[in-house]
Design a protein around this motif. Structure first.
Motif, short mmCIF file in Angstrom:
data_model
loop_
_atom_site.label_atom_id
_atom_site.label_comp_id
_atom_site.label_asym_id
_atom_site.label_seq_id
_atom_site.Cartn_x
_atom_site.Cartn_y
_atom_site.Cartn_z
N VAL A 111 0.21 -10.66 4.24
CA VAL A 111 1.65 -10.46 4.10
C VAL A 111 2.14 -9.53 5.20
CG1 VAL A 111 3.46 -9.53 2.60
CG2 VAL A 111 1.54 -10.77 1.60
N SER A 112 3.16 -9.96 5.88
CA SER A 112 3.76 -9.10 6.89
C SER A 112 4.61 -8.05 6.19
CB SER A 112 4.65 -9.93 7.83
OG SER A 112 5.26 -9.10 8.78
N PRO A 113 4.25 -6.75 6.34
CA PRO A 113 4.96 -5.69 5.62
C PRO A 113 6.45 -5.68 5.94
CG PRO A 113 2.96 -4.85 6.64
CD PRO A 113 3.18 -6.22 7.18
N PRO A 114 7.30 -5.58 4.93
CA PRO A 114 8.74 -5.50 5.16
C PRO A 114 9.11 -4.16 5.78
CG PRO A 114 8.26 -5.15 2.85
CD PRO A 114 6.96 -5.54 3.51
N ILE A 115 10.33 -4.03 6.19
CA ILE A 115 10.79 -2.84 6.87
C ILE A 115 10.63 -1.59 6.00
CG2 ILE A 115 13.18 -3.16 6.15
CD1 ILE A 115 11.94 -1.73 9.53
N VAL A 116 10.85 -1.72 4.69
CA VAL A 116 10.70 -0.56 3.79
C VAL A 116 9.27 -0.04 3.80
CG1 VAL A 116 10.88 0.24 1.40
CG2 VAL A 116 12.60 -1.33 2.31
N GLU A 117 8.31 -0.97 3.79
CA GLU A 117 6.89 -0.58 3.83
C GLU A 117 6.58 0.16 5.12
OE1 GLU A 117 2.73 -0.69 2.44
OE2 GLU A 117 4.69 -0.80 1.48
N ILE A 174 8.66 1.83 7.07
CA ILE A 174 9.32 3.14 7.08
C ILE A 174 8.56 4.15 6.22
CG2 ILE A 174 11.40 4.38 6.32
CD1 ILE A 174 13.02 1.89 7.10
N LEU A 175 8.17 3.73 5.01
CA LEU A 175 7.44 4.63 4.12
C LEU A 175 6.06 4.97 4.67
CD1 LEU A 175 8.41 3.25 0.60
CD2 LEU A 175 9.17 5.36 1.69
N ALA A 176 5.43 4.03 5.36
CA ALA A 176 4.14 4.31 6.01
C ALA A 176 4.32 5.39 7.07
CB ALA A 176 3.58 3.04 6.63
N GLY A 177 5.35 5.26 7.90
CA GLY A 177 5.59 6.24 8.95
C GLY A 177 5.87 7.62 8.40
N LEU A 178 6.71 7.70 7.37
CA LEU A 178 7.05 8.99 6.76
C LEU A 178 5.83 9.66 6.14
CD1 LEU A 178 10.44 8.08 5.03
CD2 LEU A 178 10.12 9.55 7.04
N LEU A 194 0.82 -1.22 0.00
CA LEU A 194 0.00 0.00 0.00
C LEU A 194 0.85 1.27 0.00
CD1 LEU A 194 -3.01 0.94 0.24
CD2 LEU A 194 -2.58 1.19 2.67
N TRP A 195 1.72 1.40 1.01
CA TRP A 195 2.48 2.64 1.18
C TRP A 195 3.61 2.75 0.17
CZ3 TRP A 195 0.37 6.37 3.88
CH2 TRP A 195 -0.57 6.04 4.86
N ARG A 196 4.23 1.64 -0.20
CA ARG A 196 5.27 1.70 -1.23
C ARG A 196 4.68 2.12 -2.57
NH1 ARG A 196 8.05 -4.08 -0.65
NH2 ARG A 196 6.01 -4.53 0.27
N SER A 197 3.52 1.58 -2.88
CA SER A 197 2.87 1.92 -4.15
C SER A 197 2.49 3.40 -4.19
CB SER A 197 1.62 1.06 -4.37
OG SER A 197 1.97 -0.30 -4.53
#
Length: 277
Positions: free
Chosen positions: A221-227, A229-233, A119-122
């Motif tokens: 799916v358990s969101p990876p660390i990149v997801e 981080i991008l969600a938080g930002l 979601l957040w990466r996209s």
């Protein structure tokens, strides 16, 4: 049906009245009913479009359809580029432009469905791409002509809209959406997840949901660390200009001008007035 579309100054032809009817009926029944209403002086017809006598918007609709041609071309181009990004399954054209009812100054509204855990990466990648091209509609932007508004993101495991949104307005938004990019049967899965829309617009539902497939099971799916981080930002940035945004698990709503409540209120008032003797 004519009352609802009158709120948008949008006259309908016979086939469109049949398509958007909030009840099951045959084409001949619709044709007969329209003719009876016309003879009774309750509706008028011009160039095959039906409308209330006091509000002839036929020329306006024709003009808006003409304005929509170039906007739809840009929407298709933007959708093709967004569809190349990892994680994006569907790019759907929504709002007035999906009905070819665009004004020159209007923006272009998109609904995006992502893979589970994307979601957040996209959203980040979509915003980055549109910013790079100078096509993105930014928050509080005044000049929005032909800008792309990413106003709804859904993860494939969270396609069902909450019950508070189950009304005629949202059913129209769902069924008038035009999928410009569609992977992994995302569009049909979106319709199936919101099958409640059939209770408001059974004819449109029947025409749109042409396939009959079993729902594709979506593995959590358990969101990876990149997801994460991008969600938080992004959440931090969203909080600085919090407006009509709604953040739910697997769902992001961004509506600079959410007209749902206003339109439903006006529709209720209009239909009540027409019922009075």
């Amino acid at each position: 049906t004519l009352s609802y579309f009158d709120l948008f100054s949008y006259p309908l032809n016979e086939e469109e009245v049949f398509f958007w009817l909030p009840a099951k009926a045959g084409r001949q029944e619709v044709k007969k009913a329209l003719e009876e209403l016309r003879k009774a002086g309750k509706i008028s017809v011009k160039d095959g479009f039906y409308f209330f006598p006091q509000k002839n918007s036929v020329e306006q609709r024709k003009k808006q359809e003409s304005e929509a041609v170039e906007k739809i071309k840009k929407a298709q181009k933007a959708a093709r580029l967004l569809g190349l990004l990892p994680g994006i399954l569907l790019v759907g054209l929504t709002g007035n432009l999906a009905m070819k009812a665009a004004k020159k100054e209007d923006d272009i509204d998109f609904l995006i469905i992502t893979r589970s855990g994307w979601l957040w990466r996209s959203r980040f990648l979509a915003i980055f791409l549109l910013e790079l091209l100078g096509w993105r509609r930014r928050p509080n932007q005044k000049e929005v002509r032909d800008k792309i508004c990413l106003n709804l993101f859904l993860e494939e495991g969270h396609l069902a809209l909450k019950k508070e949104r189950h009304d005629l307005y949202t059913a129209h938004e769902i069924l008038q959406m035009k999928p410009l990019v569609d992977k992994a049967d995302a569009y049909q899965r979106f319709l199936q997840a919101n099958f409640w829309a059939a209770s408001f617009l059974p004819q449109a539902w029947g025409e749109k949901k042409v396939k009959s497939k079993e729902d594709k099971e979506v593995t959590a799916v358990s969101p990876p660390i990149v997801e994460k981080i991008l969600a938080g930002l992004q959440l931090k940035r969203i909080s600085t200009h919090q407006g009509r945004e709604e953040i739910l698990p697997g769902q992001l709503f961004f509506h600079p001008q959410d007209r749902r409540g206003e339109m439903m209120r006006k529709y209720r008032e209009m239909t009540e007035n027409k019922k009075r003797p």
